[in-house]
Write a protein that holds these residues in place. Structure first.
Motif, PDB file in Angstrom:
ATOM      1  N   LEU A  20       0.966  -1.178   0.146  1.00 24.08           N
ATOM      2  CA  LEU A  20       0.049  -0.082   0.151  1.00 24.08           C
ATOM      3  C   LEU A  20       0.823   1.293   0.017  1.00 24.08           C
ATOM      4  CD1 LEU A  20      -2.657  -1.170   2.806  1.00 24.08           C
ATOM      5  CD2 LEU A  20      -2.839  -1.223   0.265  1.00 24.08           C
ATOM      6  N   GLU A  21       1.803   1.204   0.776  1.00 26.60           N
ATOM      7  CA  GLU A  21       2.898   2.492   0.813  1.00 26.60           C
ATOM      8  C   GLU A  21       4.324   2.086   0.131  1.00 26.60           C
ATOM      9  OE1 GLU A  21       2.316   4.513   5.009  1.00 26.60           O
ATOM     10  OE2 GLU A  21       1.785   2.139   5.378  1.00 26.60           O
ATOM     11  N   CYS A  22       4.786   3.097  -0.296  1.00 20.80           N
ATOM     12  CA  CYS A  22       6.115   2.675  -0.906  1.00 20.80           C
ATOM     13  C   CYS A  22       7.113   3.651  -0.550  1.00 20.80           C
ATOM     14  CB  CYS A  22       5.913   2.904  -2.327  1.00 20.80           C
ATOM     15  SG  CYS A  22       5.115   1.545  -2.997  1.00 20.80           S
ATOM     16  N   VAL A  23       8.559   3.187  -0.356  1.00 23.94           N
ATOM     17  CA  VAL A  23       9.672   4.116  -0.096  1.00 23.94           C
ATOM     18  C   VAL A  23      10.262   3.781  -1.498  1.00 23.94           C
ATOM     19  CG1 VAL A  23      11.631   4.871   1.080  1.00 23.94           C
ATOM     20  CG2 VAL A  23       9.481   4.178   2.377  1.00 23.94           C
ATOM     21  N   VAL A  48      14.943   2.133   6.847  1.00 20.46           N
ATOM     22  CA  VAL A  48      13.456   2.730   6.502  1.00 20.46           C
ATOM     23  C   VAL A  48      12.619   2.498   7.994  1.00 20.46           C
ATOM     24  CG1 VAL A  48      11.196   1.828   5.473  1.00 20.46           C
ATOM     25  CG2 VAL A  48      13.366   2.071   4.196  1.00 20.46           C
ATOM     26  N   ARG A  49      13.022   1.315   8.748  1.00 18.28           N
ATOM     27  CA  ARG A  49      12.443   1.019   9.979  1.00 18.28           C
ATOM     28  C   ARG A  49      12.854   2.291  10.956  1.00 18.28           C
ATOM     29  NH1 ARG A  49      12.334  -4.943  12.297  1.00 18.28           N
ATOM     30  NH2 ARG A  49      11.671  -6.035  10.730  1.00 18.28           N
ATOM     31  N   GLN A  50      13.804   2.693  10.870  1.00 19.22           N
ATOM     32  CA  GLN A  50      14.394   3.730  11.759  1.00 19.22           C
ATOM     33  C   GLN A  50      13.917   4.963  11.363  1.00 19.22           C
ATOM     34  OE1 GLN A  50      18.529   4.073  11.893  1.00 19.22           O
ATOM     35  NE2 GLN A  50      18.339   5.767  13.572  1.00 19.22           N
ATOM     36  N   SER A  51      13.743   5.344  10.065  1.00 24.84           N
ATOM     37  CA  SER A  51      13.007   6.396   9.499  1.00 24.84           C
ATOM     38  C   SER A  51      11.504   6.727   9.880  1.00 24.84           C
ATOM     39  CB  SER A  51      13.590   6.816   7.992  1.00 24.84           C
ATOM     40  OG  SER A  51      12.958   5.836   7.262  1.00 24.84           O
ATOM     41  N   LEU A  52      10.797   5.563   9.684  1.00 23.97           N
ATOM     42  CA  LEU A  52       9.531   5.345   9.978  1.00 23.97           C
ATOM     43  C   LEU A  52       9.180   4.740  11.155  1.00 23.97           C
ATOM     44  CD1 LEU A  52       8.296   4.316   6.343  1.00 23.97           C
ATOM     45  CD2 LEU A  52       8.220   6.546   7.237  1.00 23.97           C
ATOM     46  N   ALA A  53       9.990   5.207  12.334  1.00 22.07           N
ATOM     47  CA  ALA A  53       9.887   4.695  13.602  1.00 22.07           C
ATOM     48  C   ALA A  53       8.650   4.431  14.422  1.00 22.07           C
ATOM     49  CB  ALA A  53      11.169   5.418  14.773  1.00 22.07           C
ATOM     50  N   ASN A  54       7.555   5.409  13.853  1.00 20.48           N
ATOM     51  CA  ASN A  54       6.336   5.161  14.629  1.00 20.48           C
ATOM     52  C   ASN A  54       5.402   3.851  14.270  1.00 20.48           C
ATOM     53  OD1 ASN A  54       5.928   6.039  11.825  1.00 20.48           O
ATOM     54  ND2 ASN A  54       4.201   7.238  12.342  1.00 20.48           N
ATOM     55  N   ARG A  62       8.514  -5.451   2.399  1.00 25.57           N
ATOM     56  CA  ARG A  62       9.386  -6.124   1.700  1.00 25.57           C
ATOM     57  C   ARG A  62      10.728  -5.070   0.945  1.00 25.57           C
ATOM     58  NH1 ARG A  62       7.202  -9.318   3.899  1.00 25.57           N
ATOM     59  NH2 ARG A  62       5.760 -10.996   2.999  1.00 25.57           N
ATOM     60  N   VAL A  63      11.683  -5.588   0.531  1.00 23.99           N
ATOM     61  CA  VAL A  63      12.582  -4.547   0.030  1.00 23.99           C
ATOM     62  C   VAL A  63      12.661  -5.476  -1.553  1.00 23.99           C
ATOM     63  CG1 VAL A  63      14.903  -3.810  -0.536  1.00 23.99           C
ATOM     64  CG2 VAL A  63      14.042  -4.249   1.810  1.00 23.99           C
TER      65      VAL A  63
END
Length: 89
Positions: A20-23, A48-54, A62-63
């Motif tokens: 649903l969401e993408c980086v 990505v986990r760190q930057s979207l820590a919430n 997935r990467v």
């Protein structure tokens, strides 16, 4: 680019998604050997986990690794399957 290919370097893009969401990785990263793609994908997932820590649920993320022609060469889950089994049990 010919020099990079001679040295075995290639550029890959490491996109992250939960469906649903993408980086998106617009720039890409040079990787010397394809055998290092999993290690780099894990690093991207951690970043990505760190930057979207919430966020708390990473089970669907997935990467998706693509070469510069757009061909997908690897899909790496953020969480190993064994971790998901532990959480579910």
């Amino acid at each position: 680019m010919a020099d990079e290919e001679e040295r075995g370097m290639a550029r890959y893009r490491f996109h992250c998604t939960n469906g649903l969401e993408c980086v998106f990785d617009a720039r890409g990263t040079e990787v010397r050997a394809a055998s290092r793609l999993i290690t780099r994908a894990r690093k991207v997932a951690a970043d990505v986990r760190q930057s979207l820590a919430n966020r708390t649920d990473w089970s669907e993320w997935r990467v998706s690794v693509h070469d510069l022609s757009g061909r997908r060469v690897l899909v790496q889950p953020f969480e190993p399957a064994a971790d998901r089994i532990k959480v579910a049990a």
